[in-house]
Scaffold this active site. Structure first.
Site, short mmCIF file in Angstrom:
data_model
loop_
_atom_site.label_atom_id
_atom_site.label_comp_id
_atom_site.label_asym_id
_atom_site.label_seq_id
_atom_site.Cartn_x
_atom_site.Cartn_y
_atom_site.Cartn_z
N LYS A 83 0.85 -1.19 0.00
CA LYS A 83 0.00 0.00 0.00
C LYS A 83 0.88 1.24 0.00
CE LYS A 83 -4.26 1.23 2.48
NZ LYS A 83 -4.91 1.12 3.80
C1 E4P Z 1 -8.19 2.36 3.76
O1 E4P Z 1 -7.48 1.48 3.33
C2 E4P Z 1 -8.04 2.97 5.07
O2 E4P Z 1 -7.40 2.04 5.91
C3 E4P Z 1 -9.34 3.31 5.76
O3 E4P Z 1 -10.46 2.90 5.00
C4 E4P Z 1 -9.42 4.68 6.30
O4 E4P Z 1 -10.67 4.86 6.93
P1 E4P Z 1 -10.96 6.06 7.96
O5 E4P Z 1 -11.13 7.30 7.18
O6 E4P Z 1 -12.22 5.66 8.65
O7 E4P Z 1 -9.76 6.12 8.87
#
Ligand code: E4P
Length: 217
Positions: A83
């Site tokens: 990622k």
């Molecule tokens: C995506 O991969 C992120 O880990 C996640 O969806 C972020 O979500 P949040 O905005 O609730 O922290």
């Protein structure tokens, strides 16, 4: 539509995985902090449990370091999706990883323009953040719709992984739009089972059943 679970909580992933609800997992530095676990250890444990892609995020901000970190994370298991953030350095790293056959999840996407670049850089997944756009009074679901249209226009193979999902409505809307994947916290996935009329109906059935005086077992 595939379901990824947005957590590094192994017990929560196991519960959903045992029900066949988990097609993959996404983590990020904040979720690793929340787990209180070592990133390499917890990611390995998740990869051993789940057969689908498990996103593990780099934390460097320069491409060279990102590539080194990503290659280390990729060694954890064959189902790692590296990622990277949607920065120029992240796109550079994405291209390098994709060229070597690694799955890449490009995260922190907040515009259709960014999503086009990620597809051009060979991303396996693009992660547009629905909830965080809603938080600043924009419509996160509009972004999912725009990216769906653009990717379909040009037959981009990058999968739309709707992220920052905060409620059940986000999931059903993403399904209607045609997001390839959603990633949501375990509690939001479990909340999909809830309906006030289910509770009300069950309550009535239980009351009536008690009045019959019968038993099944
Ligand atoms: C995506 O991969 C992120 O880990 C996640 O969806 C972020 O979500 P949040 O905005 O609730 O922290």
């Amino acid at each position: 539509m595939k379901f990824f679970v947005d957590t590094a909580d192994v017990a929560a992933i196991r519960e959903l995985n045992d029900l066949g609800m988990v097609d993959g997992v996404t983590t990020n530095p904040s979720l690793i902090l929340k787990s209180g676990r070592d990133i390499l250890e917890v990611t390995k444990e998740i990869c051993d449990m789940v057969s689908g892609p498990v996103s593990a995020e780099v934390v460097a901000t320069e491409a060279k370091e990102m590539i080194a970190e990503g290659l280390k994370l990729a060694k954890i298991a064959p189902n790692i999706a590296i990622k990277v953030p949607l920065t120029w350095a992240g796109l550079t790293a994405c291209k390098a990883f994709a060229s070597e056959g690694h799955m890449v999840n490009v995260t922190l996407c907040f515009s259709a323009a960014q999503a086009i670049l990620a597809a051009k850089a060979g991303a396996t997944f693009i992660s547009p953040f629905v909830g965080r756009l809603d938080d600043i009074d924009l419509d996160g679901l509009d972004l999912i719709e725009d990216i769906r249209t653009i990717y379909d226009n040009y037959d981009f193979r990058t999968q739309i992984l709707a992220a920052s999902i905060r409620n059940v409505g986000h999931i059903t809307s993403c399904a209607k739009i045609g997001a390839d994947v959603i990633t949501a916290p375990p509690a939001v996935i479990k909340a999909m089972a809830n309906h006030v009329l289910t509770d009300k109906g069950l309550d009535q059935f239980m009351k009536d059943w008690a009045k019959t005086g019968q038993k099944i077992l």
